[in-house]
Design a protein around this motif. Structure first.
Motif, PDB file in Angstrom:
ATOM      1  N   ALA B   5      12.093   0.076  -1.171  1.00 22.75           N
ATOM      2  CA  ALA B   5      12.708   1.397  -1.349  1.00 22.75           C
ATOM      3  C   ALA B   5      12.903   1.593  -2.852  1.00 22.75           C
ATOM      4  O   ALA B   5      13.566   0.786  -3.500  1.00 22.75           O
ATOM      5  CB  ALA B   5      14.044   1.457  -0.620  1.00 22.75           C
ATOM      6  N   ASP B  36      16.980   9.562  -3.391  1.00 26.39           N
ATOM      7  CA  ASP B  36      16.636   8.140  -3.265  1.00 26.39           C
ATOM      8  C   ASP B  36      17.530   7.457  -2.235  1.00 26.39           C
ATOM      9  O   ASP B  36      17.151   6.451  -1.637  1.00 26.39           O
ATOM     10  CB  ASP B  36      16.766   7.431  -4.614  1.00 26.39           C
ATOM     11  N   ALA B  39      15.808   7.634   0.844  1.00 26.27           N
ATOM     12  CA  ALA B  39      14.700   6.667   0.878  1.00 26.27           C
ATOM     13  C   ALA B  39      15.220   5.290   1.290  1.00 26.27           C
ATOM     14  O   ALA B  39      14.628   4.613   2.141  1.00 26.27           O
ATOM     15  CB  ALA B  39      14.012   6.600  -0.487  1.00 26.27           C
ATOM     16  N   GLU B  42      16.100   5.316   5.015  1.00 26.26           N
ATOM     17  CA  GLU B  42      14.919   5.282   5.887  1.00 26.26           C
ATOM     18  C   GLU B  42      14.320   3.871   5.919  1.00 26.26           C
ATOM     19  O   GLU B  42      13.918   3.390   6.976  1.00 26.26           O
ATOM     20  CB  GLU B  42      13.888   6.318   5.417  1.00 26.26           C
ATOM     21  N   ILE B 115       8.844   3.360   0.015  1.00 24.54           N
ATOM     22  CA  ILE B 115       9.481   4.655   0.284  1.00 24.54           C
ATOM     23  C   ILE B 115      10.226   5.118  -0.971  1.00 24.54           C
ATOM     24  O   ILE B 115      11.005   4.357  -1.551  1.00 24.54           O
ATOM     25  CB  ILE B 115      10.479   4.581   1.469  1.00 24.54           C
ATOM     26  N   CYS B 116       9.979   6.353  -1.370  1.00 23.48           N
ATOM     27  CA  CYS B 116      10.652   6.931  -2.537  1.00 23.48           C
ATOM     28  C   CYS B 116      11.295   8.257  -2.121  1.00 23.48           C
ATOM     29  O   CYS B 116      10.913   8.838  -1.110  1.00 23.48           O
ATOM     30  CB  CYS B 116       9.657   7.257  -3.651  1.00 23.48           C
ATOM     31  N   GLY B 117      12.221   8.753  -2.934  1.00 21.90           N
ATOM     32  CA  GLY B 117      12.723  10.110  -2.758  1.00 21.90           C
ATOM     33  C   GLY B 117      11.692  11.095  -3.295  1.00 21.90           C
ATOM     34  O   GLY B 117      10.892  10.742  -4.159  1.00 21.90           O
ATOM     35  N   SER B 176       6.911   9.648   0.201  1.00 21.70           N
ATOM     36  CA  SER B 176       8.099  10.233  -0.447  1.00 21.70           C
ATOM     37  C   SER B 176       8.813  11.094   0.587  1.00 21.70           C
ATOM     38  O   SER B 176       8.179  11.835   1.331  1.00 21.70           O
ATOM     39  CB  SER B 176       7.741  11.027  -1.708  1.00 21.70           C
TER      40      SER B 176
END
Lengths: 291, 254
Positions: B5, B36, B39, B42, B115-117, B176
């Motif tokens: 993340a 974020d 992110a 998640e 996973i990113c914002g 994202s």
């Protein structure tokens, strides 16, 4: 100065207008469909996914590649810049060229503006506000063959029934968390209709409560508006929202909290309960319309 | 599932003091960039569903704040990888993305999912996830508002301006997320205390041999839009009359 544009046909006329203001020696555009725009060469490419947009643009030669500031093209622009080792400017404003490229960007949710300078060639998504679409005929039109095997598979696309384009509204009545029930939107709609206004909202109303569709969400991750009058009802004034209406001519805010941050960013700040103000306002305007 | 993340420690833009046309950025506290946190949430949810490990890859753009790191880890990440130094300050998404990717590689992490914002609270250029994907040669889906894990792939809904797109992405991949995807959890005090003991690595970006196009910040100004800031208090009927007057003046009502 060779400028290359990549765009869907809808944003292309405004993008061409922005590019022409930079006086390019050569102006080429890649689009997914034919458009009547004054460019030196229009290339029609049958690309349906971002993967193929990136592949289509990777071998092309340019000093500056300009793209519309949509979510898809922000991905395409950033990927292309990474792949080619080029600087990338996202949602550039007031772009200037002088052998290098300079542009402003909104930062810190609109609280600041930074000016960035970088070398050419470069890639930028461009804020198109204020660029009137131009019409004309391309000097030449060609088909662009794109050899691409996409890595992601598009299963389905669903267009949202767009009710409204808030960025073009002259008058906006906007609601925030001060609105207590979804049913109370009725009186807001009534007021808006008397004012010939569109109804808008803050993010919690559309994203969390889903009382209004996303296209009516004004703010950093929503729509940016520039009406003559923005009437903010029960909106505290978080900056992620404020950035969305900062170009409004006049802001009138109604909030029960005398210390709400919106008092700092409005022309008229009414300390009152919107539930007392709105019905009286409706009545008052009706009275005037009758007389 | 090996999940990374990505998050950015940024100055809290809501708390930056303004003096004339100057933003006193370094007087603001820092926070984890808003989206974020979605992110991280998640990533933790997927780990809770299928098992695995979550590395919180944190880009430190300004001062470091231990309490903020602990709170982010306490959401359920197993370890932290912090990337810091002058190279990750200021605006250059190319450089930041490259630093992140090189730091992840140097740690020997081979993620199944990054996973990113969608964009950061300070810059919101939305470029980093796309660039990370290119540097890692992974497929990418941006602006994802819903996702579902399948066998060796993800089925995601991309939230776009004019509607949405359902896309299948083979793993490993970069995603994202938008803030609609979930509601980030608030860790308890006990969880935060425990998070302090989790494994962490600190990487100085100057050690990573970065190679990037320069972007020079030549000016930073506060955006000040002058408003009249007239206050109307007291009797509601009087207030309504004032609003009507303004609406008349602006030509909204006859």
């Amino acid at each position: 100065m060779r400028i290359l544009l990549a765009s869907d046909p809808v944003h292309l006329p405004s993008l061409v207008s922005a590019a022409r203001s930079l006086s390019p020696s050569n102006l080429e555009a890649v689009s997914t469909a034919r458009a009547e725009v004054p460019v030196d060469r229009l290339l029609i490419a049958d690309v349906r996914v971002n993967d193929c947009w990136v592949d289509a643009l990777t071998p092309r030669d340019f000093d500056l590649l300009l793209l519309p500031p949509t979510r898809d093209f922000k991905e395409v622009g950033a990927r292309l810049a990474a792949r080619r080792g080029l600087p990338y400017l996202s949602e550039a404003l007031e772009l200037e060229l002088d052998g290098k490229v300079e542009a402003s960007r909104m930062v810190f949710s609109g609280r600041g503006v930074e000016r960035i300078r970088t070398s050419l060639p470069a890639v930028a998504t461009l804020n198109l506000d204020g660029f009137e679409p131009v019409e004309g005929s391309p000097d030449s039109v060609e088909e662009l063959k794109v050899d691409c095997t996409p890595r992601v598979e598009v299963i389905e696309r669903r267009e949202r029934e767009a009710e409204v384009d808030l960025s073009k509204a002259d008058v906006i009545v906007s609601v925030g968390r001060g609105l207590k029930r979804k049913e109370d939107l009725e009186m807001i709609r009534e007021l808006a209709s008397l004012l010939g206004a569109e109804v808008a909202c803050t993010r919690p109303i559309s994203a969390d409560l889903k009382w209004l569709p996303e296209e009516r969400h004004v703010g950093m991750t929503g729509v940016r508006v520039k009406p003559k009058v923005y009437l903010a009802l029960g909106i505290s004034g978080q900056i992620q929202h404020v950035v969305g209406f900062r170009d409004a001519d006049t802001v009138i805010a109604v909030n029960i909290d005398p210390d709400a941050p919106i008092s700092e960013v409005s022309d008229y700040f009414v300390v009152a309960d919107l539930y007392e103000v709105v019905p009286r306002l409706i009545e008052e305007i009706r009275k005037r319309k009758r007389s | 599932m090996e999940i990374v993340a990505c998050a950015k420690l940024v100055y809290d833009e809501t708390q930056i003091p303004v003096e004339g046309d100057r933003l006193l950025v370094d007087q603001a506290p820092v926070k984890v960039s808003d989206i974020d946190r979605n992110a991280i949430e998640e990533a933790v949810r997927i780990k809770e569903e299928v098992g695995g490990r979550v590395t919180l890859a944190l880009v430190v753009t300004g001062p470091f704040d231990e309490a903020i790191l602990k709170e982010a880890l306490a959401m359920g990440a197993d370890r932290a990888l912090m990337v810091q130094g002058d190279e990750v300050r200021g605006h250059n998404p190319y450089r930041t993305a490259q630093a992140l990717v090189k730091a992840i590689e140097r740690e020997g992490i081979r993620p199944d999912l990054v996973i990113c914002g969608e964009g950061s609270s300070d810059q919101y250029s939305c470029a980093l996830p796309a660039m990370v994907a290119e540097f890692m040669s992974l497929p990418v889906a941006t602006f994802v508002g819903r996702m579902e894990l399948g066998e060796g792939k993800l089925r995601v809904e991309r939230y776009l301006e004019g509607g949405y797109e359902i896309v299948e992405v083979p793993l490993p991949a970069v995603i994202s997320v938008t803030s609609e995807i979930n509601e980030p959890r608030i860790p308890t005090v006990l969880q935060i205390m425990r998070a302090g003991k989790r494994e962490r690595s600190v990487v100085d970006a100057s050690q990573l041999g970065l190679d990037y196009p320069e972007m020079e910040e030549i000016e930073m100004k506060a955006y000040v839009r002058e408003r009249l800031r007239k206050r109307i208090e007291g009797d509601v009927n009087e207030a309504v009359r004032r609003i009507v007057e303004v609406l008349e003046e602006k030509g909204v009502i006859p």
